[in-house]
Design an enzyme around this catalytic site. Sequence first.
Site, PDB file in Angstrom:
ATOM      1  N   CYS A  50       0.824  -1.214   0.000  1.00 12.71           N
ATOM      2  CA  CYS A  50       0.000   0.000   0.000  1.00 12.71           C
ATOM      3  C   CYS A  50       0.855   1.260   0.000  1.00 12.71           C
ATOM      4  O   CYS A  50       0.383   2.330  -0.399  1.00 12.71           O
ATOM      5  CB  CYS A  50      -0.935  -0.001   1.203  1.00 12.71           C
ATOM      6  SG  CYS A  50      -0.106  -0.017   2.805  1.00 12.71           S
ATOM      7  N   ARG A  52       4.257   1.393  -1.308  1.00 15.91           N
ATOM      8  CA  ARG A  52       5.357   1.439  -2.283  1.00 15.91           C
ATOM      9  C   ARG A  52       5.156   0.413  -3.390  1.00 15.91           C
ATOM     10  O   ARG A  52       4.530  -0.640  -3.197  1.00 15.91           O
ATOM     11  CB  ARG A  52       6.697   1.199  -1.593  1.00 15.91           C
ATOM     12  CG  ARG A  52       6.929  -0.213  -1.091  1.00 15.91           C
ATOM     13  CD  ARG A  52       8.254  -0.367  -0.360  1.00 15.91           C
ATOM     14  NE  ARG A  52       8.254   0.408   0.856  1.00 15.91           N
ATOM     15  CZ  ARG A  52       9.063   1.458   1.052  1.00 15.91           C
ATOM     16  NH1 ARG A  52       9.932   1.822   0.124  1.00 15.91           N
ATOM     17  NH2 ARG A  52       9.020   2.133   2.190  1.00 15.91           N
ATOM     18  N   PRO A 113       6.863  -4.441  11.283  1.00 20.39           N
ATOM     19  CA  PRO A 113       7.431  -5.738  10.907  1.00 20.39           C
ATOM     20  C   PRO A 113       6.855  -6.357   9.634  1.00 20.39           C
ATOM     21  O   PRO A 113       7.474  -7.232   9.042  1.00 20.39           O
ATOM     22  CB  PRO A 113       7.083  -6.621  12.121  1.00 20.39           C
ATOM     23  CG  PRO A 113       5.819  -6.023  12.660  1.00 20.39           C
ATOM     24  CD  PRO A 113       5.913  -4.539  12.408  1.00 20.39           C
TER      25      PRO A 113
END
Length: 428
Positions: A50, A52, A113
């Site tokens: 979302c 890159r 993460p």
Amino acid sequence: MALLALGINHKTASVAVREKVAFSPERIVSALQEAQKVSAVSEVAILSTCNRTELYCATELEGSRALLEWLGDYHDLKFGELESCSYVHWDEDAARHMMKVASGLDSLVLGEPQILGQLKSAYATAREAETVGGELGRLFEQTFSVAKRVRTDTAIGENPVSVAYAAVHLANHLFSDMSSNRALLIGAGRTVELVARHLKEAGVRDITVANRTLSRAQELAQEIQGDAILLSDIPDRLPYADIVIASTASQLPILGKGAVERALKMRKHRPIFMVDIAVPRDIEPQVSELEDVYLYTVDDLKQVIDENVKSREGAAREAEHLVESGAAEFMFQIRALSATSTLKQFRGQVEDIRDTEVEKALKVIRNGGDPEAVLKGLARGLTNKIIHSPTVQVRKASAEGRVEVTDWLRELFELPTSKADTASTDKR
């Protein structure tokens, strides 16, 4: 062969541009195979999230234009529209960038993460498509090693402020007491799962999960003691939702302006808080034009996230240091590997000389020659043949003024420096 990282992200492009360049999961393999056909691209992997879209390549291209043109053509975008918001990194900079991405240092949420798992999936997909080999493979493996070190040796991942948390935090600003609010979650992936947990912690008791697959919606709803519906049931449930948060992998909007207008009429214009975390967007942008709707996109969450990043700034500096070391170590390994073919050729040539001289010596011994004399002749022959070409080339280089070749010879064979060499160096 050069390494290239090319793409756009939340820092360089708006969500309106990012959603145009996003790759749907079902099209990644075919896109990889198309990208590999770009002239001089031997290996390629695509990371699409979302925040890159990035291409990692092993290539002989002298520039990035050909790949950027391919990316634009693939998504029906003009070259200039992409060029103005894209970035390009080569070799060590490319390695450093990938390691920063994997470590969560380049994320909207510092230290988050999920990006490492997404990068591992991108690598696995590229391997499945057979578009990644030795060059990129080594970079990915080193990147995963560095990211693991960052997680283990720093506090970058402690108490991360997630996009899910930021969405719920924003809702708290609109609704002071959330225990009486009803929430509708669109999607049932990891992000929505986190949203659901944060909503429960904030006191929301009535949560409905809408998903394309009912079984997955039921699975999440059971965990949070909520309800599960299909996406097609959203218009019926929307009028009762005070909070709507969407995050799916759909390539087209799921919630349109018309459906929201009808819901607002039934609600007698009580406000609806909406957050669209998805890219491409799940909620039509035109919904923001409606009164009594507070619609936020993933880009609007940045301020909330930035306020909570300061506590991890020290950890971020430590992580940056590990990334720098990891990128330098990777390039050292690559440069060492680049000498392998030359060293193999050198060894093969010396072994050919050895085999020729040994065969000559054995022939003399079979004909009754003195073994001691043969051994001495073998040693002389090997020595002369091996040092002949280097000797000629060093003398030629010195005569041409390329005195550094003599220094290389001393370094290669660990020769002690003589007084004559010291005097020669002083004269330079």
